[in-house]
Design a protein around this motif. Structure first.
Motif, PDB file in Angstrom:
ATOM      1  N   PHE A  93     -39.556  37.012  23.551  1.00  0.00           N
ATOM      2  CA  PHE A  93     -38.774  36.767  22.335  1.00  0.00           C
ATOM      3  C   PHE A  93     -39.378  35.608  21.536  1.00  0.00           C
ATOM      4  O   PHE A  93     -38.679  34.839  20.899  1.00  0.00           O
ATOM      5  CB  PHE A  93     -37.301  36.508  22.684  1.00  0.00           C
ATOM      6  CG  PHE A  93     -36.651  37.677  23.358  1.00  0.00           C
ATOM      7  CD1 PHE A  93     -36.169  38.743  22.623  1.00  0.00           C
ATOM      8  CD2 PHE A  93     -36.564  37.741  24.749  1.00  0.00           C
ATOM      9  CE1 PHE A  93     -35.598  39.851  23.247  1.00  0.00           C
ATOM     10  CE2 PHE A  93     -35.992  38.835  25.385  1.00  0.00           C
ATOM     11  CZ  PHE A  93     -35.505  39.894  24.636  1.00  0.00           C
ATOM     12  N   THR A 142     -29.912  52.548  29.589  1.00  0.00           N
ATOM     13  CA  THR A 142     -29.036  51.404  29.857  1.00  0.00           C
ATOM     14  C   THR A 142     -29.769  50.430  30.774  1.00  0.00           C
ATOM     15  O   THR A 142     -30.731  50.809  31.449  1.00  0.00           O
ATOM     16  CB  THR A 142     -27.735  51.843  30.549  1.00  0.00           C
ATOM     17  OG1 THR A 142     -28.037  52.267  31.891  1.00  0.00           O
ATOM     18  CG2 THR A 142     -27.046  52.977  29.792  1.00  0.00           C
ATOM     19  N   TYR A 167     -42.088  52.555  25.234  1.00  0.00           N
ATOM     20  CA  TYR A 167     -41.028  51.746  24.631  1.00  0.00           C
ATOM     21  C   TYR A 167     -41.545  50.575  23.805  1.00  0.00           C
ATOM     22  O   TYR A 167     -42.534  49.928  24.144  1.00  0.00           O
ATOM     23  CB  TYR A 167     -40.082  51.232  25.732  1.00  0.00           C
ATOM     24  CG  TYR A 167     -39.097  52.290  26.161  1.00  0.00           C
ATOM     25  CD1 TYR A 167     -37.825  52.369  25.594  1.00  0.00           C
ATOM     26  CD2 TYR A 167     -39.454  53.243  27.110  1.00  0.00           C
ATOM     27  CE1 TYR A 167     -36.941  53.364  25.965  1.00  0.00           C
ATOM     28  CE2 TYR A 167     -38.566  54.231  27.503  1.00  0.00           C
ATOM     29  CZ  TYR A 167     -37.311  54.292  26.915  1.00  0.00           C
ATOM     30  OH  TYR A 167     -36.431  55.284  27.286  1.00  0.00           O
ATOM     31  N   TRP A 221     -40.909  42.935  23.495  1.00  0.00           N
ATOM     32  CA  TRP A 221     -40.105  41.707  23.473  1.00  0.00           C
ATOM     33  C   TRP A 221     -40.785  40.577  24.251  1.00  0.00           C
ATOM     34  O   TRP A 221     -40.573  39.397  23.962  1.00  0.00           O
ATOM     35  CB  TRP A 221     -38.718  41.981  24.079  1.00  0.00           C
ATOM     36  CG  TRP A 221     -38.805  42.548  25.474  1.00  0.00           C
ATOM     37  CD1 TRP A 221     -38.897  43.875  25.807  1.00  0.00           C
ATOM     38  CD2 TRP A 221     -38.886  41.821  26.705  1.00  0.00           C
ATOM     39  NE1 TRP A 221     -39.012  44.009  27.184  1.00  0.00           N
ATOM     40  CE2 TRP A 221     -39.001  42.775  27.756  1.00  0.00           C
ATOM     41  CE3 TRP A 221     -38.861  40.461  27.026  1.00  0.00           C
ATOM     42  CZ2 TRP A 221     -39.098  42.400  29.096  1.00  0.00           C
ATOM     43  CZ3 TRP A 221     -38.962  40.084  28.364  1.00  0.00           C
ATOM     44  CH2 TRP A 221     -39.072  41.054  29.383  1.00  0.00           C
ATOM     45  N   ARG A 274     -37.460  53.085  20.823  1.00  0.00           N
ATOM     46  CA  ARG A 274     -37.174  51.686  20.515  1.00  0.00           C
ATOM     47  C   ARG A 274     -35.985  51.273  21.359  1.00  0.00           C
ATOM     48  O   ARG A 274     -34.981  51.983  21.413  1.00  0.00           O
ATOM     49  CB  ARG A 274     -36.875  51.501  19.026  1.00  0.00           C
ATOM     50  CG  ARG A 274     -36.733  50.038  18.625  1.00  0.00           C
ATOM     51  CD  ARG A 274     -36.573  49.861  17.118  1.00  0.00           C
ATOM     52  NE  ARG A 274     -36.391  48.452  16.779  1.00  0.00           N
ATOM     53  CZ  ARG A 274     -37.383  47.597  16.551  1.00  0.00           C
ATOM     54  NH1 ARG A 274     -38.639  48.020  16.614  1.00  0.00           N
ATOM     55  NH2 ARG A 274     -37.146  46.331  16.267  1.00  0.00           N
ATOM     56  N   TRP A 275     -36.103  50.142  22.049  1.00  0.00           N
ATOM     57  CA  TRP A 275     -35.001  49.687  22.882  1.00  0.00           C
ATOM     58  C   TRP A 275     -33.718  49.548  22.070  1.00  0.00           C
ATOM     59  O   TRP A 275     -33.738  49.072  20.937  1.00  0.00           O
ATOM     60  CB  TRP A 275     -35.309  48.317  23.496  1.00  0.00           C
ATOM     61  CG  TRP A 275     -36.394  48.265  24.517  1.00  0.00           C
ATOM     62  CD1 TRP A 275     -37.544  47.541  24.453  1.00  0.00           C
ATOM     63  CD2 TRP A 275     -36.434  48.936  25.780  1.00  0.00           C
ATOM     64  NE1 TRP A 275     -38.299  47.714  25.585  1.00  0.00           N
ATOM     65  CE2 TRP A 275     -37.632  48.575  26.422  1.00  0.00           C
ATOM     66  CE3 TRP A 275     -35.565  49.820  26.434  1.00  0.00           C
ATOM     67  CZ2 TRP A 275     -37.999  49.042  27.687  1.00  0.00           C
ATOM     68  CZ3 TRP A 275     -35.929  50.287  27.697  1.00  0.00           C
ATOM     69  CH2 TRP A 275     -37.128  49.908  28.302  1.00  0.00           C
ATOM     70  N   ASN A 276     -32.613  49.951  22.677  1.00  0.00           N
ATOM     71  CA  ASN A 276     -31.325  49.769  21.992  1.00  0.00           C
ATOM     72  C   ASN A 276     -30.859  48.321  22.154  1.00  0.00           C
ATOM     73  O   ASN A 276     -31.395  47.541  22.955  1.00  0.00           O
ATOM     74  CB  ASN A 276     -30.276  50.766  22.505  1.00  0.00           C
ATOM     75  CG  ASN A 276     -30.007  50.625  23.997  1.00  0.00           C
ATOM     76  OD1 ASN A 276     -29.847  49.520  24.509  1.00  0.00           O
ATOM     77  ND2 ASN A 276     -29.933  51.758  24.701  1.00  0.00           N
ATOM     78  N   ASP A 277     -29.848  47.956  21.385  1.00  0.00           N
ATOM     79  CA  ASP A 277     -29.382  46.565  21.383  1.00  0.00           C
ATOM     80  C   ASP A 277     -28.849  46.133  22.737  1.00  0.00           C
ATOM     81  O   ASP A 277     -29.003  44.967  23.128  1.00  0.00           O
ATOM     82  CB  ASP A 277     -28.299  46.385  20.314  1.00  0.00           C
ATOM     83  CG  ASP A 277     -28.859  46.446  18.898  1.00  0.00           C
ATOM     84  OD1 ASP A 277     -30.091  46.300  18.738  1.00  0.00           O
ATOM     85  OD2 ASP A 277     -28.069  46.641  17.954  1.00  0.00           O
ATOM     86  N   GLU A 278     -28.206  47.050  23.467  1.00  0.00           N
ATOM     87  CA  GLU A 278     -27.660  46.691  24.778  1.00  0.00           C
ATOM     88  C   GLU A 278     -28.765  46.226  25.714  1.00  0.00           C
ATOM     89  O   GLU A 278     -28.627  45.201  26.413  1.00  0.00           O
ATOM     90  CB  GLU A 278     -26.931  47.894  25.391  1.00  0.00           C
ATOM     91  CG  GLU A 278     -26.341  47.597  26.764  1.00  0.00           C
ATOM     92  CD  GLU A 278     -25.784  48.834  27.463  1.00  0.00           C
ATOM     93  OE1 GLU A 278     -25.130  48.660  28.515  1.00  0.00           O
ATOM     94  OE2 GLU A 278     -26.017  49.951  26.973  1.00  0.00           O
ATOM     95  N   LEU A 297     -31.898  45.189  24.848  1.00  0.00           N
ATOM     96  CA  LEU A 297     -32.535  43.974  24.329  1.00  0.00           C
ATOM     97  C   LEU A 297     -31.676  42.739  24.590  1.00  0.00           C
ATOM     98  O   LEU A 297     -32.188  41.670  24.935  1.00  0.00           O
ATOM     99  CB  LEU A 297     -32.809  44.118  22.830  1.00  0.00           C
ATOM    100  CG  LEU A 297     -34.015  44.972  22.445  1.00  0.00           C
ATOM    101  CD1 LEU A 297     -34.092  45.122  20.931  1.00  0.00           C
ATOM    102  CD2 LEU A 297     -35.321  44.386  22.987  1.00  0.00           C
ATOM    103  N   ASP A 298     -30.360  42.874  24.445  1.00  0.00           N
ATOM    104  CA  ASP A 298     -29.467  41.740  24.724  1.00  0.00           C
ATOM    105  C   ASP A 298     -29.531  41.345  26.200  1.00  0.00           C
ATOM    106  O   ASP A 298     -29.514  40.154  26.541  1.00  0.00           O
ATOM    107  CB  ASP A 298     -28.025  42.090  24.336  1.00  0.00           C
ATOM    108  CG  ASP A 298     -27.827  42.149  22.825  1.00  0.00           C
ATOM    109  OD1 ASP A 298     -28.702  41.661  22.083  1.00  0.00           O
ATOM    110  OD2 ASP A 298     -26.794  42.701  22.393  1.00  0.00           O
ATOM    111  N   ARG A 344     -32.807  39.533  26.779  1.00  0.00           N
ATOM    112  CA  ARG A 344     -32.761  38.172  26.229  1.00  0.00           C
ATOM    113  C   ARG A 344     -31.950  37.243  27.143  1.00  0.00           C
ATOM    114  O   ARG A 344     -32.326  36.083  27.369  1.00  0.00           O
ATOM    115  CB  ARG A 344     -32.152  38.181  24.824  1.00  0.00           C
ATOM    116  CG  ARG A 344     -32.261  36.832  24.113  1.00  0.00           C
ATOM    117  CD  ARG A 344     -31.598  36.890  22.750  1.00  0.00           C
ATOM    118  NE  ARG A 344     -32.302  37.747  21.827  1.00  0.00           N
ATOM    119  CZ  ARG A 344     -33.323  37.360  21.064  1.00  0.00           C
ATOM    120  NH1 ARG A 344     -33.761  36.106  21.138  1.00  0.00           N
ATOM    121  NH2 ARG A 344     -33.892  38.209  20.225  1.00  0.00           N
TER     122      ARG A 344
END
Length: 345
Positions: free
Chosen positions: A110, A161, A228, A232, A294-298, A300-301, A304
């Motif tokens: 990141f 997931t 993917y 990140w 593309r990775w989904n927000d779940e 990536l969160d 992170r």
């Protein structure tokens, strides 16, 4: 007397017009951790060999040695430190077993894009810290390339997931590997040439390595059909010319400047080339039946959050990491003000 004066003046004119010749004459081996044929990762090392010979008029020769030619790829650090090999071509991120702070000079999860990253290195205190930490091992490091964002990885199965990552065996690089372990992934670091056989044989279930133009040439698409993004863990990656410190200090100021100038030119070359070669590679990869995700927000969160845990662990245990992390973080906080107003989203 007038004739003698004219002759002297002419001789001085010729001397002033003659290009300076490098004071140093060296014939070093440069042990690479990447094959010379590998797009950017290897070819940029070969470019150093070519450029330095050209600008020095052949006086400064750094011979690119393929992985294993002198020592195995991941033993280059110790060989350079001891003076068994004069120089090496690699990335600081390979040496986290020596000090995890090295990873912050290679690729930061990141983390910054290439322009911001290089600005910190050159003008934000990064180079001084790089010198300090490598110096503990009798090595001088000159950052000599930066490449575009990498892909996030090749997987045999679709990942939807965070739970889908649990139990996978994956080749992974740098501090990103620690993050993946937080996700339940078992990671190992493999040199580039060892990845495809491990993937093909099922020793690993997934791998990340580099950008599309490089990954395509390694043939991962033959085994894994899910690719993917974004990377990140490596939004930009720095590579370095490592030189035994005694050899480096034995050079003249001119010789050191020549190497540094070649490396700065190589940074520009690597950035431009890296951005120019990705779209054709992506088209070839898709033509091989690979699905690009593309990775989904779940996910990536979750990644992170894992990275935040890794940082906290390193800050608590490694003083060198603290120094580098604080320097980079302060620079990025200041840079964010400029980035917010200076660039389009």
């Amino acid at each position: 007397m007038k004739t003698l004066n004219l002759v002297a003046a002419a001789a001085m004119t010729v001397a002033l017009a003659t290009p300076a010749v490098a004071q140093d004459k060296i014939n070093w081996d440069m042990q690479s951790t990447y094959p010379g044929s590998l797009t950017q990762l290897g070819t940029l090392g070969k470019e150093i060999e070519r450029r330095l010979a050209a600008v020095s008029g052949g006086d400064m020769q750094i011979k690119f040695q393929e992985p294993g030619a002198i020592v195995p790829a991941l033993e280059a650090f110790d060989a350079i430190s001891s003076g068994a090999v004069q120089a090496g071509w690699s990335t600081p991120g390979y040496w986290t077993g020596k000090d995890t702070a090295f990873a912050l000079f290679a690729a930061v999860p990141f983390g910054p894009g290439a322009g911001e990253y290089y600005a910190w290195l050159k003008f934000g205190g990064g180079q001084e810290l790089l010198d300090e930490i490598y110096g503990q091992y009798n090595i001088k490091s000159v950052i000599c390339a930066i490449i575009a964002p990498e892909a996030s990885g090749w997987f045999r199965k679709e990942i939807n997931t965070p739970a889908d990552l649990q139990g996978l065996k994956m080749r992974f690089f740098g501090l990103g590997a620690r993050v993946m372990e937080k996700m339940g992934v078992s990671t190992q670091l493999l040199a580039g040439g060892d990845i495809f056989p491990a993937l093909e044989l099922g020793t690993i279930d997934a791998t990340e390595f580099s950008m599309p133009a490089i990954d395509y040439n390694l043939g991962f698409y033959q085994v894994a059909k899910h690719y993917y993004f974004p990377g990140w863990h490596q939004q930009s990656t720095m590579f370095d010319l490592m030189v035994n410190k005694d050899e480096w200090e034995g050079l003249s100021d001119q010789g050191r400047a020549m190497i540094e100038t070649v490396c700065e030119a190589n940074v520009a070359h690597s950035l431009a080339e890296g951005e120019a070669i990705q779209f054709d590679a992506l088209a070839k990869i898709e033509a091989e039946g690979v699905t690009i995700h593309r990775w989904n927000d779940e996910i990536l969160d979750a990644l992170r959050a894992g990275w935040d845990e890794v940082v906290a662990e390193e800050v608590a245990s490694n003083p060198n990491f603290v120094k580098v992390w604080n320097s980079l973080s302060e620079f990025r906080a200041n840079y964010a003000k400029w980035k917010a107003i200076g660039y389009l989203d």
